[in-house]
Design a protein around this motif. Structure first.
Motif, PDB file in Angstrom:
ATOM      1  N   GLU A  58       0.865  -1.170   0.000  1.00  0.00           N
ATOM      2  CA  GLU A  58       0.000   0.000   0.000  1.00  0.00           C
ATOM      3  C   GLU A  58       0.908   1.228   0.000  1.00  0.00           C
ATOM      4  O   GLU A  58       1.919   1.263   0.694  1.00  0.00           O
ATOM      5  N   LYS A  59       0.558   2.240  -0.777  1.00  0.00           N
ATOM      6  CA  LYS A  59       1.350   3.460  -0.768  1.00  0.00           C
ATOM      7  C   LYS A  59       1.310   4.078   0.614  1.00  0.00           C
ATOM      8  O   LYS A  59       0.269   4.138   1.256  1.00  0.00           O
ATOM      9  N   ALA A  60       2.485   4.524   1.080  1.00  0.00           N
ATOM     10  CA  ALA A  60       2.553   5.120   2.411  1.00  0.00           C
ATOM     11  C   ALA A  60       3.723   6.080   2.492  1.00  0.00           C
ATOM     12  O   ALA A  60       4.818   5.773   2.027  1.00  0.00           O
ATOM     13  N   GLN A  61       3.476   7.250   3.069  1.00  0.00           N
ATOM     14  CA  GLN A  61       4.528   8.242   3.309  1.00  0.00           C
ATOM     15  C   GLN A  61       5.367   8.506   2.064  1.00  0.00           C
ATOM     16  O   GLN A  61       6.586   8.567   2.108  1.00  0.00           O
ATOM     17  N   MET A  62       4.709   8.609   0.939  1.00  0.00           N
ATOM     18  CA  MET A  62       5.363   8.935  -0.330  1.00  0.00           C
ATOM     19  C   MET A  62       6.264   7.816  -0.848  1.00  0.00           C
ATOM     20  O   MET A  62       7.042   8.011  -1.792  1.00  0.00           O
ATOM     21  N   HIS A  63       6.202   6.633  -0.249  1.00  0.00           N
ATOM     22  CA  HIS A  63       6.984   5.502  -0.730  1.00  0.00           C
ATOM     23  C   HIS A  63       6.179   4.733  -1.781  1.00  0.00           C
ATOM     24  O   HIS A  63       4.954   4.641  -1.707  1.00  0.00           O
ATOM     25  N   SER A  64       6.878   4.151  -2.732  1.00  0.00           N
ATOM     26  CA  SER A  64       6.234   3.444  -3.834  1.00  0.00           C
ATOM     27  C   SER A  64       5.519   2.183  -3.366  1.00  0.00           C
ATOM     28  O   SER A  64       5.868   1.592  -2.341  1.00  0.00           O
ATOM     29  N   GLU A  65       4.536   1.766  -4.149  1.00  0.00           N
ATOM     30  CA  GLU A  65       3.847   0.508  -3.870  1.00  0.00           C
ATOM     31  C   GLU A  65       4.644  -0.699  -4.355  1.00  0.00           C
ATOM     32  O   GLU A  65       4.244  -1.839  -4.120  1.00  0.00           O
ATOM     33  N   HIS A  66       5.761  -0.457  -5.037  1.00  0.00           N
ATOM     34  CA  HIS A  66       6.621  -1.536  -5.511  1.00  0.00           C
ATOM     35  C   HIS A  66       7.911  -1.541  -4.699  1.00  0.00           C
ATOM     36  O   HIS A  66       8.728  -0.617  -4.814  1.00  0.00           O
ATOM     37  N   GLN A  67       8.092  -2.573  -3.864  1.00  0.00           N
ATOM     38  CA  GLN A  67       9.287  -2.665  -3.031  1.00  0.00           C
ATOM     39  C   GLN A  67       9.955  -4.027  -3.229  1.00  0.00           C
ATOM     40  O   GLN A  67       9.310  -4.990  -3.625  1.00  0.00           O
ATOM     41  N   TRP A  68      11.249  -4.070  -2.919  1.00  0.00           N
ATOM     42  CA  TRP A  68      12.034  -5.302  -3.059  1.00  0.00           C
ATOM     43  C   TRP A  68      12.869  -5.498  -1.804  1.00  0.00           C
ATOM     44  O   TRP A  68      13.540  -4.570  -1.347  1.00  0.00           O
ATOM     45  N   GLY A  69      12.796  -6.693  -1.221  1.00  0.00           N
ATOM     46  CA  GLY A  69      13.553  -6.930   0.002  1.00  0.00           C
ATOM     47  C   GLY A  69      13.484  -8.385   0.426  1.00  0.00           C
ATOM     48  O   GLY A  69      13.254  -9.274  -0.403  1.00  0.00           O
ATOM     49  N   ASN A  70      13.644  -8.620   1.719  1.00  0.00           N
ATOM     50  CA  ASN A  70      13.668  -9.979   2.250  1.00  0.00           C
ATOM     51  C   ASN A  70      12.926 -10.073   3.573  1.00  0.00           C
ATOM     52  O   ASN A  70      12.913  -9.111   4.353  1.00  0.00           O
ATOM     53  N   PRO A  71      12.306 -11.236   3.856  1.00  0.00           N
ATOM     54  CA  PRO A  71      11.679 -11.436   5.163  1.00  0.00           C
ATOM     55  C   PRO A  71      12.764 -11.526   6.233  1.00  0.00           C
ATOM     56  O   PRO A  71      13.734 -12.265   6.075  1.00  0.00           O
ATOM     57  N   VAL A  72      12.605 -10.760   7.304  1.00  0.00           N
ATOM     58  CA  VAL A  72      13.625 -10.740   8.357  1.00  0.00           C
ATOM     59  C   VAL A  72      13.084 -11.193   9.715  1.00  0.00           C
ATOM     60  O   VAL A  72      13.855 -11.469  10.626  1.00  0.00           O
ATOM     61  N   MET A  73      11.768 -11.272   9.841  1.00  0.00           N
ATOM     62  CA  MET A  73      11.168 -11.776  11.076  1.00  0.00           C
ATOM     63  C   MET A  73       9.716 -12.130  10.795  1.00  0.00           C
ATOM     64  O   MET A  73       9.139 -11.695   9.798  1.00  0.00           O
ATOM     65  N   GLY A  74       9.121 -12.939  11.681  1.00  0.00           N
ATOM     66  CA  GLY A  74       7.731 -13.295  11.447  1.00  0.00           C
ATOM     67  C   GLY A  74       7.209 -14.313  12.429  1.00  0.00           C
ATOM     68  O   GLY A  74       7.937 -14.862  13.264  1.00  0.00           O
ATOM     69  N   SER A  75       5.914 -14.564  12.338  1.00  0.00           N
ATOM     70  CA  SER A  75       5.217 -15.582  13.122  1.00  0.00           C
ATOM     71  C   SER A  75       4.042 -16.052  12.279  1.00  0.00           C
ATOM     72  O   SER A  75       3.883 -15.609  11.125  1.00  0.00           O
TER      73      SER A  75
END
Length: 242
Positions: free
Chosen positions: A102-119
């Motif tokens: 979701e677009k937020a704080q002027m950041h793009s809706e297209h992002q690239w990265g890695n999962p770093v934590m979760g449950s």
């Protein structure tokens, strides 16, 4: 003499601005490396040239063979993620997942990265604004500043939950997003929201928060996020002088 000093200062400032502009343009210029693209339909394809993604890339250009004429564009929404490596360091394989947001704080809706934590409740993806490949080591690195001046580009952390089509921005660098957003994201557990508001839980406590939100949920209760198996390496942070 005073006038000469003013001229020299203005000249140095102009040179610094020009250097920063050149560095920024370099980051915006597509860079291509050997890689493998993993598609949401379950298949994968290897290419001699895969565009190294950055924030805002809704399409990736690829070429099966470097000698082929023209490049093929792949919609990011059709991609789970990519493996990518420098041709001189084929054993240093790096992974980047596509994270629709979701677009937020002027950041793009297209992002690239890695999962770093979760449950079982949700997964956090760490996404950088820019990446670059070190031609001397083959490492994939984060570009945290440009031109040696100005503020660092933020590291973005997105929450993706089972059943969501788009991830939500939950943290930038070491800080939560707005209190209103936090209330929305963690509304299922009022005690978590209260603890965050009172400062008892901070953005660095996200893994604990995810575990608490999961409660007694089992990992198999969630829709698993597709994974890419690889021998990954640790990414580093760099500036424009690497």
């Amino acid at each position: 003499m005073k006038k000469l000093g003013i001229i020299l200062i203005a000249l140095l400032a102009a040179i610094a601005v020009q250097a920063q502009f050149i560095a920024q343009m370099s980051l915006m210029t597509p860079h291509y490396y050997p890689g493998e693209v993993f598609f949401k339909d379950g298949h994968s394809e290897e290419f001699e040239e895969v565009e190294l993604p950055r924030s805002g890339k809704g399409k990736l250009s690829v070429r099966k063979k470097a000698s082929d004429k023209g490049k093929r564009e792949i919609e990011a929404i059709d991609i789970v993620g990519i493996k990518i490596w420098h041709k001189n360091f084929p054993d240093k394989v790096h992974v980047l997942y596509y994270v629709p947001c979701e677009k937020a704080q002027m950041h793009s809706e297209h992002q690239w990265g890695n999962p770093v934590m979760g449950s079982a409740w949700g997964t956090i993806f760490q996404c950088e604004i820019n990446y670059q490949m070190d031609k001397k080591t083959g490492e994939l690195e984060f570009v945290k500043f440009v031109g040696g001046t100005g503020p660092n580009t933020p590291t973005l952390y997105y929450l993706l939950r089972p059943g969501w089509d788009k991830a939500q921005l939950v943290r930038t660098d070491y800080h939560f997003v707005s209190k209103k957003k936090i209330e929305e994201l963690f509304a299922e557990k009022e005690e978590i929201v209260t603890a965050i508001k009172k400062g008892k839980l901070k953005a660095t406590d996200l893994q604990y928060i995810l575990d608490e939100m999961a409660g007694g949920m089992q990992e198999n209760e969630q829709t698993s996020i597709p994974s890419i198996q690889t021998d990954s390496v640790t990414n580093g942070e760099v500036g424009d002088d690497e």
